[in-house]
Design an enzyme around this catalytic site. Structure first.
Site, PDB file in Angstrom:
ATOM      1  N   ALA A 104     -17.299  35.645  47.364  1.00  0.00           N
ATOM      2  CA  ALA A 104     -16.045  36.130  48.163  1.00  0.00           C
ATOM      3  C   ALA A 104     -14.915  36.509  47.435  1.00  0.00           C
ATOM      4  O   ALA A 104     -14.483  35.621  46.624  1.00  0.00           O
ATOM      5  CB  ALA A 104     -15.643  35.291  49.648  1.00  0.00           C
ATOM      6  N   ASP A 116     -11.663  36.749  48.184  1.00  0.00           N
ATOM      7  CA  ASP A 116     -10.847  36.656  49.521  1.00  0.00           C
ATOM      8  C   ASP A 116      -9.641  37.304  49.572  1.00  0.00           C
ATOM      9  O   ASP A 116      -9.310  37.824  50.674  1.00  0.00           O
ATOM     10  CB  ASP A 116     -10.321  35.029  49.632  1.00  0.00           C
ATOM     11  CG  ASP A 116     -11.760  34.361  49.936  1.00  0.00           C
ATOM     12  OD1 ASP A 116     -12.561  34.627  50.800  1.00  0.00           O
ATOM     13  OD2 ASP A 116     -11.778  33.262  49.862  1.00  0.00           O
ATOM     14  N   LEU A 117      -8.945  37.781  48.480  1.00  0.00           N
ATOM     15  CA  LEU A 117      -7.953  38.754  48.469  1.00  0.00           C
ATOM     16  C   LEU A 117      -8.071  40.134  48.471  1.00  0.00           C
ATOM     17  O   LEU A 117      -7.796  40.974  49.367  1.00  0.00           O
ATOM     18  CB  LEU A 117      -7.019  38.464  47.263  1.00  0.00           C
ATOM     19  CG  LEU A 117      -6.611  36.933  46.970  1.00  0.00           C
ATOM     20  CD1 LEU A 117      -5.372  36.999  45.777  1.00  0.00           C
ATOM     21  CD2 LEU A 117      -5.991  36.378  48.214  1.00  0.00           C
ATOM     22  N   GLY A 173      -7.994  40.047  52.207  1.00  0.00           N
ATOM     23  CA  GLY A 173      -6.376  40.212  51.956  1.00  0.00           C
ATOM     24  C   GLY A 173      -5.799  38.790  52.310  1.00  0.00           C
ATOM     25  O   GLY A 173      -5.926  38.319  53.364  1.00  0.00           O
ATOM     26  N   TYR A 179      -3.182  39.368  55.070  1.00  0.00           N
ATOM     27  CA  TYR A 179      -3.602  39.926  56.432  1.00  0.00           C
ATOM     28  C   TYR A 179      -4.315  38.412  57.255  1.00  0.00           C
ATOM     29  O   TYR A 179      -4.181  38.387  58.186  1.00  0.00           O
ATOM     30  CB  TYR A 179      -4.735  40.746  56.337  1.00  0.00           C
ATOM     31  CG  TYR A 179      -4.384  42.066  55.836  1.00  0.00           C
ATOM     32  CD1 TYR A 179      -3.120  42.804  56.330  1.00  0.00           C
ATOM     33  CD2 TYR A 179      -4.845  42.848  54.674  1.00  0.00           C
ATOM     34  CE1 TYR A 179      -2.745  44.182  56.041  1.00  0.00           C
ATOM     35  CE2 TYR A 179      -4.441  43.951  54.247  1.00  0.00           C
ATOM     36  CZ  TYR A 179      -3.340  44.645  54.986  1.00  0.00           C
ATOM     37  OH  TYR A 179      -2.910  45.990  54.464  1.00  0.00           O
ATOM     38  N   ALA A 192      -9.370  31.740  55.105  1.00  0.00           N
ATOM     39  CA  ALA A 192     -10.611  32.821  54.787  1.00  0.00           C
ATOM     40  C   ALA A 192     -11.840  32.196  55.589  1.00  0.00           C
ATOM     41  O   ALA A 192     -12.498  31.420  54.781  1.00  0.00           O
ATOM     42  CB  ALA A 192     -10.757  32.690  53.262  1.00  0.00           C
ATOM     43  N   TYR A 251     -12.474  28.277  54.894  1.00  0.00           N
ATOM     44  CA  TYR A 251     -11.266  27.524  54.152  1.00  0.00           C
ATOM     45  C   TYR A 251      -9.875  27.969  54.244  1.00  0.00           C
ATOM     46  O   TYR A 251      -9.616  28.973  54.609  1.00  0.00           O
ATOM     47  CB  TYR A 251     -11.601  28.047  52.534  1.00  0.00           C
ATOM     48  CG  TYR A 251     -12.737  27.061  52.049  1.00  0.00           C
ATOM     49  CD1 TYR A 251     -12.262  25.675  51.374  1.00  0.00           C
ATOM     50  CD2 TYR A 251     -13.903  27.350  51.382  1.00  0.00           C
ATOM     51  CE1 TYR A 251     -13.123  24.847  50.916  1.00  0.00           C
ATOM     52  CE2 TYR A 251     -14.666  26.467  50.751  1.00  0.00           C
ATOM     53  CZ  TYR A 251     -14.014  25.080  50.484  1.00  0.00           C
ATOM     54  OH  TYR A 251     -14.938  24.234  49.621  1.00  0.00           O
ATOM     55  N   TYR A 283      -6.194  27.914  52.456  1.00  0.00           N
ATOM     56  CA  TYR A 283      -5.683  27.986  51.044  1.00  0.00           C
ATOM     57  C   TYR A 283      -4.151  27.959  51.254  1.00  0.00           C
ATOM     58  O   TYR A 283      -3.522  28.789  52.121  1.00  0.00           O
ATOM     59  CB  TYR A 283      -5.949  29.339  50.267  1.00  0.00           C
ATOM     60  CG  TYR A 283      -7.382  29.604  49.888  1.00  0.00           C
ATOM     61  CD1 TYR A 283      -7.779  28.600  48.757  1.00  0.00           C
ATOM     62  CD2 TYR A 283      -8.288  30.009  50.685  1.00  0.00           C
ATOM     63  CE1 TYR A 283      -9.236  28.896  48.597  1.00  0.00           C
ATOM     64  CE2 TYR A 283      -9.630  30.440  50.394  1.00  0.00           C
ATOM     65  CZ  TYR A 283     -10.258  29.528  49.224  1.00  0.00           C
ATOM     66  OH  TYR A 283     -11.342  29.758  49.121  1.00  0.00           O
ATOM     67  N   HIS A 339     -20.068  25.494  44.374  1.00  0.00           N
ATOM     68  CA  HIS A 339     -19.555  26.767  44.277  1.00  0.00           C
ATOM     69  C   HIS A 339     -17.988  26.428  43.380  1.00  0.00           C
ATOM     70  O   HIS A 339     -17.756  25.447  43.110  1.00  0.00           O
ATOM     71  CB  HIS A 339     -19.089  27.271  45.700  1.00  0.00           C
ATOM     72  CG  HIS A 339     -18.055  26.415  46.720  1.00  0.00           C
ATOM     73  ND1 HIS A 339     -18.727  25.306  47.247  1.00  0.00           N
ATOM     74  CD2 HIS A 339     -16.733  26.294  46.614  1.00  0.00           C
ATOM     75  CE1 HIS A 339     -17.682  24.760  47.847  1.00  0.00           C
ATOM     76  NE2 HIS A 339     -16.436  25.314  47.585  1.00  0.00           N
ATOM     77  N   ASP A 392       6.285  45.803  26.434  1.00  0.00           N
ATOM     78  CA  ASP A 392       6.232  45.547  27.981  1.00  0.00           C
ATOM     79  C   ASP A 392       4.776  45.033  28.308  1.00  0.00           C
ATOM     80  O   ASP A 392       3.845  46.034  28.395  1.00  0.00           O
ATOM     81  CB  ASP A 392       6.602  46.818  28.784  1.00  0.00           C
ATOM     82  CG  ASP A 392       7.046  46.261  30.215  1.00  0.00           C
ATOM     83  OD1 ASP A 392       6.547  45.081  30.874  1.00  0.00           O
ATOM     84  OD2 ASP A 392       7.409  47.416  31.108  1.00  0.00           O
TER      85      ASP A 392
END
Length: 711
Positions: free
Chosen positions: A313, A315-316, A320, A323, A396, A399, A401, A450, A607
């Site tokens: 997964a 997850d972001l 999101g 979200y 998520a 889980y 976080y 995992h 930069d």
């Protein structure tokens, strides 16, 4: 008056205020609904997947930050991700000042995030589907008990049988005998594949050898703990109070604390975003970082058996972190004097929704900041530190976080993540061999190996926009033992390797050399050390991506192949796994692998952006079940050769006695004949009875130190 006209008026009023939204501020509810109304007017009815701030171009933003009164204010724009009736995907940008759609692009071969509404719809669907009911009957679950069947809908990752043209989810199935039972103790052995848009189950993956429904529950709710002997009764209250309030000030979403100043943003994908972090060094405001965020993460599972290979997964990128964020509550998620910030998003229909208390801001005691006792005369100084914590918690599926951005009084910036929640589980038969890919954490429950790999995106501005990264390795001297240069063989030094090109920066953590990375401004030199002012990245929890090169997750999660990458800054390069992650195959490469492919771009005195992958490898154990104790991992950004000396010297001591004070106190005691008074002091005259160092009478971490004199 139409809804669009009314929203346009509200939006114009918002921008006409004396304090219009800061350019880094997330979209307000009014802006979200105005953006979707503008899109609806032009493109008809759509399903909205995401509506979020389109961040200002860096060049424009830097100009405005340098002269907010005179420089043009960057325009407010919204990014829109939408799906039409034919399930086609679109990316758009809406100018919220002019009220116009200024970009609109149809996309093919990618799918957008899975939303909470998508997840909820899938769970309802699987309970009603005849094919799922049939599989449940095979396992002994009656149709009348389908309300006890649950699923964790995941994106499907990538499955070559179905490709990327249809938006899919895989449903990881569970059973819950009673309403208060924990379903992860009752995993089911089949996996439906769901068409998210049509609401159809298009396939069910079924193992060759069926596994029965588990009969051994494992719960963590209070009633079950009481059955097992109840909660501990020897805990006394621990109170956290700040009777005079907090030491930080908020101006909108800008925060000032202990010489730090920065902006706290938030978006649906990354969650917390910190911008324009500066430090006031005795009147000289010095830039540190333009932007920092958790940009992506991947959780690859280590069971090679079909269909578990799909379990990795993002997850972001796929759901999101913003979200999925929790609404935090005082005394549970956060303690002390709390300042909260809400999060505002769009639902499927384009209406604004609010998650209350999405971000928690508070101070905590941080233990010893510095201390020294001179053994010669027992003079002592001890200063307790405190820290500012900006946090969020997102869930998520199984889980949790817990993400903590921590600022320290010595100008250190820390990122800490705590992993908790519940293990992802799979059914196993009596006596079944896990083959090393997992652990039986409870009878009939297999938790697979995992990893949790996070990608930190750092946009540094260490004393300016032109920066360079050095790799630093602790290295023994090359000269042999007995040589003139290293006669006794004890010499070692910091071996510094400058990254000048992108390809040189692709590197991994090396524990044997305690490798760190210095982000430097090479245009300045420290007057004492002769070194470049820098912030050092100290990160020792950076496991390598364990799936093999060429594997599906290796291709999809290219950012996780190495611990460090450095790239030249480019507007829009925010997502290291690509803008749209769901159902990508990794071919062609998207995101960071695409940006570093050439490798020849200059990153010396430029930069730049630093991408750092860190995390943990998790081999589950019974102690992690049924709910996992929080496992922390952390990294530091520490100033090196940046200040003339310890920048925390002006933090008021908790206790201090100078040699002169000790000598005077000792003399006062010796001049008295009262033996009891003499016994109340140690050999150098520092009070060590009640009221001495470390007690309430002598400790004052919020104000001037106290030196207790003998009356």
């Amino acid at each position: 008056m139409s809804i669009l006209e009314r929203l346009k008026q509200l939006n114009a009023h918002l921008y006409g205020l004396n304090q219009p939204p800061h350019p880094f501020d997330p979209l307000s509810n009014t802006e979200i609904e105005y953006a979707t109304a503008i899109v609806r007017e032009k493109h008809g009815q759509l399903k909205y997947n995401a509506v979020t701030l389109n961040e200002p171009l860096k060049k424009e933003m830097l100009a405005w930050l340098a002269d907010e009164k005179n420089a043009p204010r960057p325009r407010r724009k919204a990014e829109v991700v939408a799906i039409d009736k034919s399930f086609a995907l679109y990316d758009g940008i809406v100018d919220l000042v002019d009220g116009k759609v200024i970009a609109w692009e149809g996309l093919e071969g990618v799918q957008p995030m899975i939303t909470m509404e998508d997840l909820q719809a899938t769970e309802i669907l699987v309970r009603k589907d005849p094919k799922v009911i049939e599989q449940c009957l095979i396992l002994g679950i009656l149709e009348k008990d389908m309300d006890k069947v649950y699923c964790d809908p995941w994106t499907i990752g990538y499955d070559e049988r179905f490709g990327s043209d249809v938006r899919l989810q895989q449903a990881l199935m569970y059973y819950r005998p009673g309403i208060d039972d924990m379903q992860y103790a009752y995993p089911l052995d089949f996996c439906p594949v769901v068409n998210t848009e049509t609401g159809e189950i298009i396939h069910i993956d079924i193992p060759d050898v069926r596994r029965p429904v588990n009969t051994f529950g494992s719960n963590y709710n209070p009633a079950d703990i009481e059955k097992e002997g109840g909660y501990r009764t020897d805990l006394k209250p621990l109170n956290i109070t700040q009777p005079e309030g907090v030491s930080f000030t908020m101006d909108g979403r800008n925060i000032s604390w202990q010489n730090f100043n920065f902006h706290i943003g938030f978006n649906g994908r990354e969650g917390i975003v910190l911008n324009n972090i500066t430090y006031n060094d005795k009147g000289n405001v010095r830039p540190l970082f333009y932007r920092m965020s958790l940009a992506e993460m991947v959780v690859p599972y280590g069971n090679p058996e079909h269909p578990h290979h799909r379990k990795h997964a993002f997850d972001l990128g796929e759901y999101g972190g913003g979200y999925m964020t929790n609404s935090l509550s005082l005394g549970c998620d956060c303690k002390g004097s709390i300042h909260y910030l809400d999060a505002k998003f769009s639902n499927r229909a384009g209406a604004a929704v609010t998650i209350k208390n999405a971000v928690c801001i508070h101070e905590e005691d941080a233990g010893i900041l510095f201390k020294h006792t001179d053994y010669r005369d027992d003079s002592v100084i001890v200063t307790r530190g405190r820290k500012l914590v900006v946090s969020q918690i997102f869930t998520a599926a199984n889980y949790e976080y817990c993400v903590y951005w921590i600022f320290h009084q010595d100008a250190t910036i820390q990122l800490e993540i705590k992993l908790t929640g519940i293990l992802n589980t799979y059914a196993m038969g009596l006596g079944e061999d896990t083959k090393g890919w997992g652990i039986e954490v409870h009878p009939g429950v297999n938790a697979h190996n995992h990893q949790h790999l996070f990608c930190l995106r750092l946009d540094p501005q260490i004393d300016g926009q032109k920066n360079t990264v050095f790799q630093v390795d602790a290295t023994p001297a090359a000269a042999p033992v007995g040589s003139a240069e290293n006669k006794y063989g004890n010499a070692f030094y910091a071996n510094r390797t400058k990254y000048t090109k992108v390809k040189e920066s692709i590197s991994d953590y090396e524990g044997s050399t305690t490798r760190t990375w210095d982000i430097c401004n090479t245009n300045k030199v420290h007057p004492y050390s002769g070194k470049f002012p820098s912030y050092k990245l100290v990160s020792r929890e950076a496991p390598r991506l364990l799936p093999k090169e060429g594997s599906l997750v290796w291709k999809r999660a290219g950012f996780a192949r190495h611990a460090i990458h450095v790239t030249p800054y480019a507007d829009g390069q925010l997502n290291p796994a690509g803008r749209h992650v769901c159902q990508t195959s990794g071919e062609p490469s998207r995101g960071l692998p695409e940006w570093i492919a050439d490798g020849s771009a200059n990153i010396e005195d430029e930069d730049i952006v630093v991408w750092h992958t860190f995390g943990i490898t998790h081999f589950p154990a019974p102690e992690d079940f049924p709910v996992m104790p929080a496992e922390p991992l952390s990294l530091l950004l520490r100033p090196r050769h940046f200040f003339l000396r310890n920048p925390a010297l002006d933090v008021p001591p908790s206790y201090s006695s100078t040699p002169n004070q000790v000598a005077s106190q000792w003399k006062g005691i010796m001049d008295r004949s009262d033996e009891a008074s003499k016994l109340a002091f140690g050999p150098a005259g520092v009070c060590c009875s009640e009221g001495g160092p470390g007690t309430a009478e002598s400790v004052n971490s919020a104000g001037p130190f106290v030196f207790k004199k003998l009356e």
